[in-house]
Design an enzyme around this catalytic site. Structure first.
Site, PDB file in Angstrom:
ATOM      1  N   TYR A  50       1.052  -1.422  -0.092  1.00 13.52           N
ATOM      2  CA  TYR A  50      -0.101  -0.110  -0.084  1.00 13.52           C
ATOM      3  C   TYR A  50       0.804   1.211  -0.044  1.00 13.52           C
ATOM      4  O   TYR A  50       0.609   2.187  -0.759  1.00 13.52           O
ATOM      5  CB  TYR A  50      -0.815   0.027   1.250  1.00 13.52           C
ATOM      6  CG  TYR A  50      -1.786   1.368   1.317  1.00 13.52           C
ATOM      7  CD1 TYR A  50      -2.895   1.334   0.696  1.00 13.52           C
ATOM      8  CD2 TYR A  50      -1.462   2.308   1.982  1.00 13.52           C
ATOM      9  CE1 TYR A  50      -3.902   2.337   0.815  1.00 13.52           C
ATOM     10  CE2 TYR A  50      -2.384   3.324   2.243  1.00 13.52           C
ATOM     11  CZ  TYR A  50      -3.345   3.291   1.427  1.00 13.52           C
ATOM     12  OH  TYR A  50      -4.275   4.306   1.562  1.00 13.52           O
ATOM     13  N   ASP A  51       2.001   1.330   0.754  1.00 19.21           N
ATOM     14  CA  ASP A  51       2.740   2.270   0.792  1.00 19.21           C
ATOM     15  C   ASP A  51       3.692   2.665  -0.287  1.00 19.21           C
ATOM     16  O   ASP A  51       3.672   3.755  -0.765  1.00 19.21           O
ATOM     17  CB  ASP A  51       3.688   2.234   2.060  1.00 19.21           C
ATOM     18  CG  ASP A  51       3.159   2.451   3.705  1.00 19.21           C
ATOM     19  OD1 ASP A  51       2.221   2.910   3.557  1.00 19.21           O
ATOM     20  OD2 ASP A  51       3.731   1.737   4.329  1.00 19.21           O
ATOM     21  N   LEU A  97      -1.406   9.969   9.193  1.00 21.27           N
ATOM     22  CA  LEU A  97       0.108  10.339   9.762  1.00 21.27           C
ATOM     23  C   LEU A  97       0.942  10.089   8.478  1.00 21.27           C
ATOM     24  O   LEU A  97       0.698   9.294   7.576  1.00 21.27           O
ATOM     25  CB  LEU A  97       0.883   9.892  10.851  1.00 21.27           C
ATOM     26  CG  LEU A  97       0.020  10.129  12.179  1.00 21.27           C
ATOM     27  CD1 LEU A  97       0.685   9.233  13.122  1.00 21.27           C
ATOM     28  CD2 LEU A  97      -0.017  11.491  12.548  1.00 21.27           C
ATOM     29  N   LYS A 130       2.702   2.780  18.171  1.00 20.99           N
ATOM     30  CA  LYS A 130       1.458   3.055  17.118  1.00 20.99           C
ATOM     31  C   LYS A 130       0.563   1.775  17.179  1.00 20.99           C
ATOM     32  O   LYS A 130       0.973   0.671  16.544  1.00 20.99           O
ATOM     33  CB  LYS A 130       2.013   3.057  15.785  1.00 20.99           C
ATOM     34  CG  LYS A 130       0.968   3.570  14.549  1.00 20.99           C
ATOM     35  CD  LYS A 130       1.530   3.836  13.174  1.00 20.99           C
ATOM     36  CE  LYS A 130       0.461   4.083  12.359  1.00 20.99           C
ATOM     37  NZ  LYS A 130      -0.405   3.162  12.061  1.00 20.99           N
ATOM     38  N   CYS A 453     -14.190 -14.338 -11.731  1.00 24.41           N
ATOM     39  CA  CYS A 453     -15.294 -15.104 -12.304  1.00 24.41           C
ATOM     40  C   CYS A 453     -16.394 -14.350 -12.748  1.00 24.41           C
ATOM     41  O   CYS A 453     -16.954 -13.362 -12.264  1.00 24.41           O
ATOM     42  CB  CYS A 453     -15.939 -16.096 -11.050  1.00 24.41           C
ATOM     43  SG  CYS A 453     -17.379 -16.693 -11.516  1.00 24.41           S
TER      44      CYS A 453
END
Length: 714
Positions: A50-51, A97, A130, A453
């Site tokens: 994702y980053d 962030l 975090k 599909c």
């Protein structure tokens, strides 16, 4: 046959036109992942992937700033709130962030702060673990909890107040001596690792869905419509921030002092949080917490650094989607080596074929891993999301010794192959081009990595979601037949495809719906009457109800208006499907479909794929046999003041509903859009109009009241 996507070119070589196309592709992919993560609590890629997508998009937008739009994922936070909960506007946005992945990036962050504030010395920094959970905002007035909301898209969240009142860590009345008249206090809902394992064990024993990780279980538990379910789940909460504050409960407040006040107010504050006076102190905290990570009772995926002084925070302010005064320092993924025994294909609710690696059990970061996602065909072949080589281009095969990682404590994935341990008889994996569940052919769109599909109407793996879509408000909209009833009828084997809905009454002598708890003769009679009422349906509703990929309400109306009647539409679609070959489709019917204004190649290909699957056609024929009439499309007028104009409705309308306004505008030839842009001609603003009205004024778009709009179209 759909071609595999080409490797993405280097950003430095992109022309503006190609950059625009690449940015659009990245935005769509990131938005899909945002929706999966924030709305459905089911992340589809690792944090690292994702980053990487975000960084590529940010790099393109940095080179071509004119391509940046307000709706870009680089300018927004999270995803829009789901429809199942009331919406809540955050008084102060809940922004995400910026990320750091190396020590140097943390040093650069601190140096940026110093330059911005013109400081000689490093400012004090609060370092905190975090927590990998669900962000929550709690509004208190005169010390009493009034409302709780999820982050949503950062500006609008979901109202989960009733559910939050069941969490013991969240006080309903603040206990501190000094309490602001109004305040929004924020933190993270999470679940302890041991509680997560116990919950999954109970879920498995009950035959219910198990959760992928503690974050998913916490988010899914909080976002329950049944408060009793939330109350039964062991949810925890760490407080660490605030939004709106009518006044601060102390003189010269700092981040660290405010955390102390949150404890006095009755919240649990993470005891690991530390005040650092240098970059070295902050990095030492990061390394220490990283070493303790596996032993911590909760999941974390990094460390957050925040400038301690609140007056400094205020001066630093924000950049688009994140504050200048804070940054998240992400952990490197935890890894282990094991053997990949088998590759299975799972079919998701939307038809996506997802490969899953079955592994010899191995412990990664204190958790036993037996399965890992392989994402898609390209990932197995050694290609990344952008088409560039992944793992140095090495493919993955059954029997391989592989390195498994838990990236951000999300979904385990295979990141490399130990080639010198590859068995001599290991052969390249051939991705199936047929659905393993229903046998329908699978299709892969150009520019996408996922095979899907095409048996939309008949595939058991997709059945429930497709049936929910079929009866949804913009489709057949059958009163009394919603998601709950669809799930029940499907589980009992009574409704497997759309036509079955219309044969329920004929089969009821054997089914006996009135014997089901919650039903009775009157409710069953009303249900059958509602079903009968929808045996006559508008063409665009029928097309939308089929659940063809990329065919939403707008495209369904475009198709209906172009072909006019059901017979003409079906004849054209069957002709286009017959023209499909491995080399492409040159049939006249396909070219006509592709040339419809607003449709284009991607939508046209998806429609043809649907009609090229014989089982879909058979299911549609069975449905049509149960209907009385499909009404021709109402043609849009071209002789009105708004014909060809783009209109956006916003705010609370009083003279008509949003659907009525939209339908009237479309009948008069206008195009109704959901967002404001330079191409918008009119914005019709009702009461409490928000960001769309502001944007319209900024862009110089004509803004009309309801009365002015009615005068224009009369």
């Amino acid at each position: 046959m759909t071609k595999a996507p080409k490797p993405a070119p280097d950003i430095a070589t992109l022309t503006k036109a190609k950059a625009k196309v690449e940015a659009m592709r990245l935005r769509l992919e990131i938005e899909r992942h945002n929706s999966a993560y924030y709305q459905h609590d089911a992340p589809t890629v690792s944090d690292a992937e994702y980053d990487a997508l975000r960084r590529r998009l940010e790099a393109i937008e940095a080179k071509f700033p004119e391509l940046v739009s307000a709706s870009s994922p680089t300018q927004t936070v999270g995803a829009a709130p789901a429809r199942g909960f009331a919406k809540v506007q955050h008084a102060v946005p809940m922004l995400s962030l910026g990320n750091a992945f190396a020590d140097d990036e943390v040093t650069e962050f601190v140096e940026r702060v110093q330059r911005f504030l013109r400081l000689d010395a490093v400012p004090s920094i609060v370092a905190e673990p975090k927590i990998d959970g669900l962000s929550l905002s709690l509004r208190y007035e005169h010390g009493e909890l009034m409302r709780a909301a999820t982050r949503g898209d950062g500006f609008t969240g979901e109202d989960v107040t009733a559910n939050v009142r069941t969490i013991a860590d969240i006080p309903t009345t603040l206990k501190a001596k000094t309490i602001p008249a109004a305040c929004e206090l924020r933190g993270e809902v999470y679940m302890l690792k041991q509680d997560f394992l116990a919950l999954n064990k109970r879920q498995e024993e009950a035959g219910d869905t198990v959760f992928a990780n503690p974050r998913n279980s916490a988010a899914g538990s909080l976002r329950q419509k049944d408060v009793a379910i939330t109350a039964s789940r062991p949810l925890k909460f760490f407080a660490y921030a605030w939004g709106e504050m009518s006044d601060y409960p102390m003189d010269e407040p700092t981040q660290f002092k405010m955390l102390g006040w949150l404890k006095q107010a009755g919240f649990v504050v993470n005891p690991e949080i530390t005040l650092c006076t240098s970059v070295d102190d902050a990095l030492a905290f990061y390394r220490r917490i990283g070493e303790q990570r596996a032993a911590l009772p909760y999941d974390i995926d990094g460390v957050v650094y925040k400038v301690d002084r609140l007056d400094y925070q205020e001066r630093l302010g924000f950049v688009s989607r994140s504050p200048r005064w804070a940054i998240a320092h992400k952990f490197a993924a935890e890894q282990a080596t094991t053997v990949l025994e088998k590759i299975d294909i799972q079919v998701g609710r939307t038809g996506a074929l997802t490969p899953v690696a079955r592994l010899q059990p191995v412990t990664v970061g204190g958790v036993v891993v037996q399965n890992a996602t392989l994402h898609n065909e390209d990932y197995i072949k050694g290609l990344g999301n952008d088409g560039s080589p992944l793992r140095d281009g090495v493919d993955i095969r059954e029997g391989d010794t592989v390195v498994v990682q838990r990236a951000g404590d999300v979904i385990p994935q295979i990141v490399s192959v130990v080639l010198d341990k590859r068995p001599a008889d290991a052969t390249p994996y051939h991705f199936p081009h047929k659905c393993p569940v229903c046998g329908s052919h699978a299709a892969r769109e150009e520019g996408e990595a996922v095979w899907r599909c095409t048996g939309a109407l008949i595939c058991p793996a997709q059945a429930v979601e497709r049936l929910k879509h079929f009866v949804s408000r913009l489709a057949f909209d059958i009163d009394g037949l919603g998601e709950k009833q669809i799930v029940l009828f499907h589980e009992r084997g009574w409704v497997k495809e759309p036509a079955d809905i219309f044969t329920l009454q004929a089969r009821n002598a054997a089914l006996k719906l009135e014997d089901i708890e919650g039903y009775g003769e009157t409710s069953v009679r009303n249900l059958f009457a509602a079903i009968d009422a929808r045996r006559t349906i508008e063409l665009h509703r029928l097309i939308f109800a089929l659940g063809i990929r990329h065919v939403g309400e707008g495209n369904a109306k475009l198709l209906a208006r172009h072909y006019g009647t059901l017979d003409a539409f079906l004849a054209a679609m069957r002709a286009a499907a017959e023209g499909q070959t491995e080399e492409g489709n040159t049939s006249e019917a396909y070219q006509d479909l592709d040339n419809i204004a607003g449709i284009g190649e991607v939508v046209a290909a998806a429609v043809v794929e649907f009609f090229a699957e014989p089982r879909n056609v058979a299911a549609l024929d069975a449905l049509l046999a149960e209907l009385k009439d499909v009404l021709p499309a109402e043609q849009a007028r071209r002789d009105t003041a708004v014909a060809g104009k783009t209109v956006v409705f916003t705010g609370s309308l009083t003279k008509f509903t949003r659907d009525e306004a939209k339908a009237a505008a479309e009948r008069l030839g206008a195009k109704v859009a959901g967002s404001v842009s330079k191409k918008t001609d009119y914005v019709v603003a009702g009461a409490d109009a928000g960001s769309k009205l502001t944007k319209a004024k900024d862009l110089g778009v004509a803004v009309l009241t309801e009365d002015e709009w009615l005068a224009l179209i009369s």
